[in-house]
Design a protein around this motif. Structure first.
Motif, PDB file in Angstrom:
ATOM      1  N   ALA A  85       0.845  -1.189   0.000  1.00  0.00           N
ATOM      2  CA  ALA A  85       0.000   0.000   0.000  1.00  0.00           C
ATOM      3  C   ALA A  85       0.883   1.242   0.000  1.00  0.00           C
ATOM      4  N   TYR A  86       0.338   2.309  -0.550  1.00  0.00           N
ATOM      5  CA  TYR A  86       1.088   3.545  -0.708  1.00  0.00           C
ATOM      6  C   TYR A  86       0.223   4.713  -0.259  1.00  0.00           C
ATOM      7  N   SER A  87       0.856   5.692   0.367  1.00  0.00           N
ATOM      8  CA  SER A  87       0.129   6.927   0.657  1.00  0.00           C
ATOM      9  C   SER A  87       0.772   8.050  -0.146  1.00  0.00           C
ATOM     10  N   PHE A  88      -0.004   9.105  -0.355  1.00  0.00           N
ATOM     11  CA  PHE A  88       0.419  10.212  -1.203  1.00  0.00           C
ATOM     12  C   PHE A  88       0.289  11.532  -0.440  1.00  0.00           C
ATOM     13  N   PRO A  94       1.479  17.926   7.643  1.00  0.00           N
ATOM     14  CA  PRO A  94       1.353  17.088   6.445  1.00  0.00           C
ATOM     15  C   PRO A  94      -0.107  16.760   6.119  1.00  0.00           C
ATOM     16  N   MET A  95      -0.444  16.858   4.825  1.00  0.00           N
ATOM     17  CA  MET A  95      -1.774  16.518   4.320  1.00  0.00           C
ATOM     18  C   MET A  95      -1.628  15.435   3.258  1.00  0.00           C
ATOM     19  N   CYS A  96      -2.533  14.446   3.284  1.00  0.00           N
ATOM     20  CA  CYS A  96      -2.453  13.303   2.368  1.00  0.00           C
ATOM     21  C   CYS A  96      -3.716  13.157   1.533  1.00  0.00           C
ATOM     22  N   LEU A  97      -3.554  12.497   0.384  1.00  0.00           N
ATOM     23  CA  LEU A  97      -4.700  12.088  -0.427  1.00  0.00           C
ATOM     24  C   LEU A  97      -5.547  11.152   0.423  1.00  0.00           C
ATOM     25  N   ASP A  98      -6.862  11.394   0.468  1.00  0.00           N
ATOM     26  CA  ASP A  98      -7.729  10.712   1.441  1.00  0.00           C
ATOM     27  C   ASP A  98      -9.108  10.452   0.842  1.00  0.00           C
ATOM     28  N   ILE A  99      -9.669   9.288   1.163  1.00  0.00           N
ATOM     29  CA  ILE A  99     -11.062   8.979   0.844  1.00  0.00           C
ATOM     30  C   ILE A  99     -11.870   9.238   2.111  1.00  0.00           C
ATOM     31  N   LEU A 149      -8.007  16.219   0.650  1.00  0.00           N
ATOM     32  CA  LEU A 149      -6.817  16.258   1.484  1.00  0.00           C
ATOM     33  C   LEU A 149      -7.254  16.112   2.930  1.00  0.00           C
ATOM     34  N   TYR A 150      -6.443  15.388   3.700  1.00  0.00           N
ATOM     35  CA  TYR A 150      -6.724  15.263   5.130  1.00  0.00           C
ATOM     36  C   TYR A 150      -5.410  15.026   5.849  1.00  0.00           C
ATOM     37  N   ASP A 151      -5.381  15.345   7.152  1.00  0.00           N
ATOM     38  CA  ASP A 151      -4.168  15.139   7.935  1.00  0.00           C
ATOM     39  C   ASP A 151      -3.643  13.716   7.724  1.00  0.00           C
ATOM     40  N   CYS A 152      -2.357  13.585   7.412  1.00  0.00           N
ATOM     41  CA  CYS A 152      -1.772  12.260   7.196  1.00  0.00           C
ATOM     42  C   CYS A 152      -1.874  11.447   8.478  1.00  0.00           C
ATOM     43  N   ASN A 153      -2.399  10.217   8.357  1.00  0.00           N
ATOM     44  CA  ASN A 153      -2.612   9.393   9.547  1.00  0.00           C
ATOM     45  C   ASN A 153      -2.317   7.907   9.319  1.00  0.00           C
ATOM     46  N   SER A 154      -1.908   7.515   8.119  1.00  0.00           N
ATOM     47  CA  SER A 154      -1.570   6.121   7.787  1.00  0.00           C
ATOM     48  C   SER A 154      -2.740   5.153   7.949  1.00  0.00           C
ATOM     49  N   LYS A 155      -3.953   5.667   7.979  1.00  0.00           N
ATOM     50  CA  LYS A 155      -5.123   4.782   8.057  1.00  0.00           C
ATOM     51  C   LYS A 155      -5.487   4.289   6.663  1.00  0.00           C
ATOM     52  N   ALA A 156      -6.382   3.305   6.612  1.00  0.00           N
ATOM     53  CA  ALA A 156      -6.751   2.668   5.349  1.00  0.00           C
ATOM     54  C   ALA A 156      -7.303   3.658   4.332  1.00  0.00           C
ATOM     55  N   SER A 157      -7.943   4.720   4.788  1.00  0.00           N
ATOM     56  CA  SER A 157      -8.522   5.707   3.866  1.00  0.00           C
ATOM     57  C   SER A 157      -7.448   6.475   3.097  1.00  0.00           C
ATOM     58  N   GLN A 158      -6.184   6.336   3.526  1.00  0.00           N
ATOM     59  CA  GLN A 158      -5.093   7.037   2.861  1.00  0.00           C
ATOM     60  C   GLN A 158      -4.074   6.080   2.253  1.00  0.00           C
TER      61      GLN A 158
END
Length: 194
Positions: A144-147, A155-160, A173-182
């Motif tokens: 899995a990869y986060s962006f 930090p803000m990440c690509l998020d569902i 965009l959402y706060d980077c959290n390494s959860k499955a949505s990212q």
């Protein structure tokens, strides 16, 4: 850069010609026109389908696609459709600061309005290589990869949103959290020889 005619010197995939160095051209005998890559530093060499929650293989039937082909079109979750080049993304290969080009739209993954804050909608936009289009790629054990959007503090990440993996769900965009949505699966697309 306009790419000549035919696909004899390149690799053919679903009507598109991919030449060494990431240069892309439309097969003129098939479509009558060529794809013009955006000017800038990007060297688009890798093609992928992106799937939500890269840890869960049962979601491989879902892809990241777009609501349209014009600038401002939403980036969203869709049912994967074989042969749909609007669900194929080219990455320029720089892990710390990559641009992601949608093959069909010929536009880049972009944080709307240049915003880098929580809840900013993700869209397609003309490739301009601004910070709103520079994405890091973080690998979690090759599955899995986060962006994260580059140069964001915090930090803000690509998020569902809320891990709502259904067709039509927009990305943000959402706060980077390494959860499955990212975390996204990156399925490499291998062009076939012409």
């Amino acid at each position: 850069v306009y790419m000549g005619v035919g696909c004899n010197a390149g690799v053919h995939y679903q009507g598109w010609c991919y030449f060494k160095g990431g240069i892309v051209g439309k097969s003129v005998p098939r479509e009558g026109r060529a794809l013009v890559l955006p000017a800038g530093r990007a060297n688009f060499t890798h093609m992928y389908r992106l799937h939500p929650n890269g840890w869960d293989k049962s979601l491989r039937h879902l892809c990241l696609g777009v609501s349209g082909l014009a600038s401002g079109a939403r980036v969203q979750v869709e049912a994967c459709t074989p042969g749909d080049s609007s669900q194929i993304w080219m990455v320029d290969g720089a892990a710390s600061s990559s641009n992601m080009l949608n093959v069909k739209a010929q536009k880049c993954l972009d944080a709307r309005g240049g915003q880098r804050t929580r809840g900013t909608r993700i869209q397609l936009f003309d490739c301009n290589f601004t910070p709103a289009q520079n994405w890091g790629i973080i690998n979690f054990a090759n599955t899995a990869y986060s962006f994260p959007l580059s140069h964001c503090d915090p930090p803000m990440c690509l998020d569902i949103p809320q891990a709502h993996w259904v067709p039509g769900q927009d990305l943000q965009l959402y706060d980077c959290n390494s959860k499955a949505s990212q975390c996204f699966g990156m399925e490499k697309v291998h062009p076939t020889q012409h």
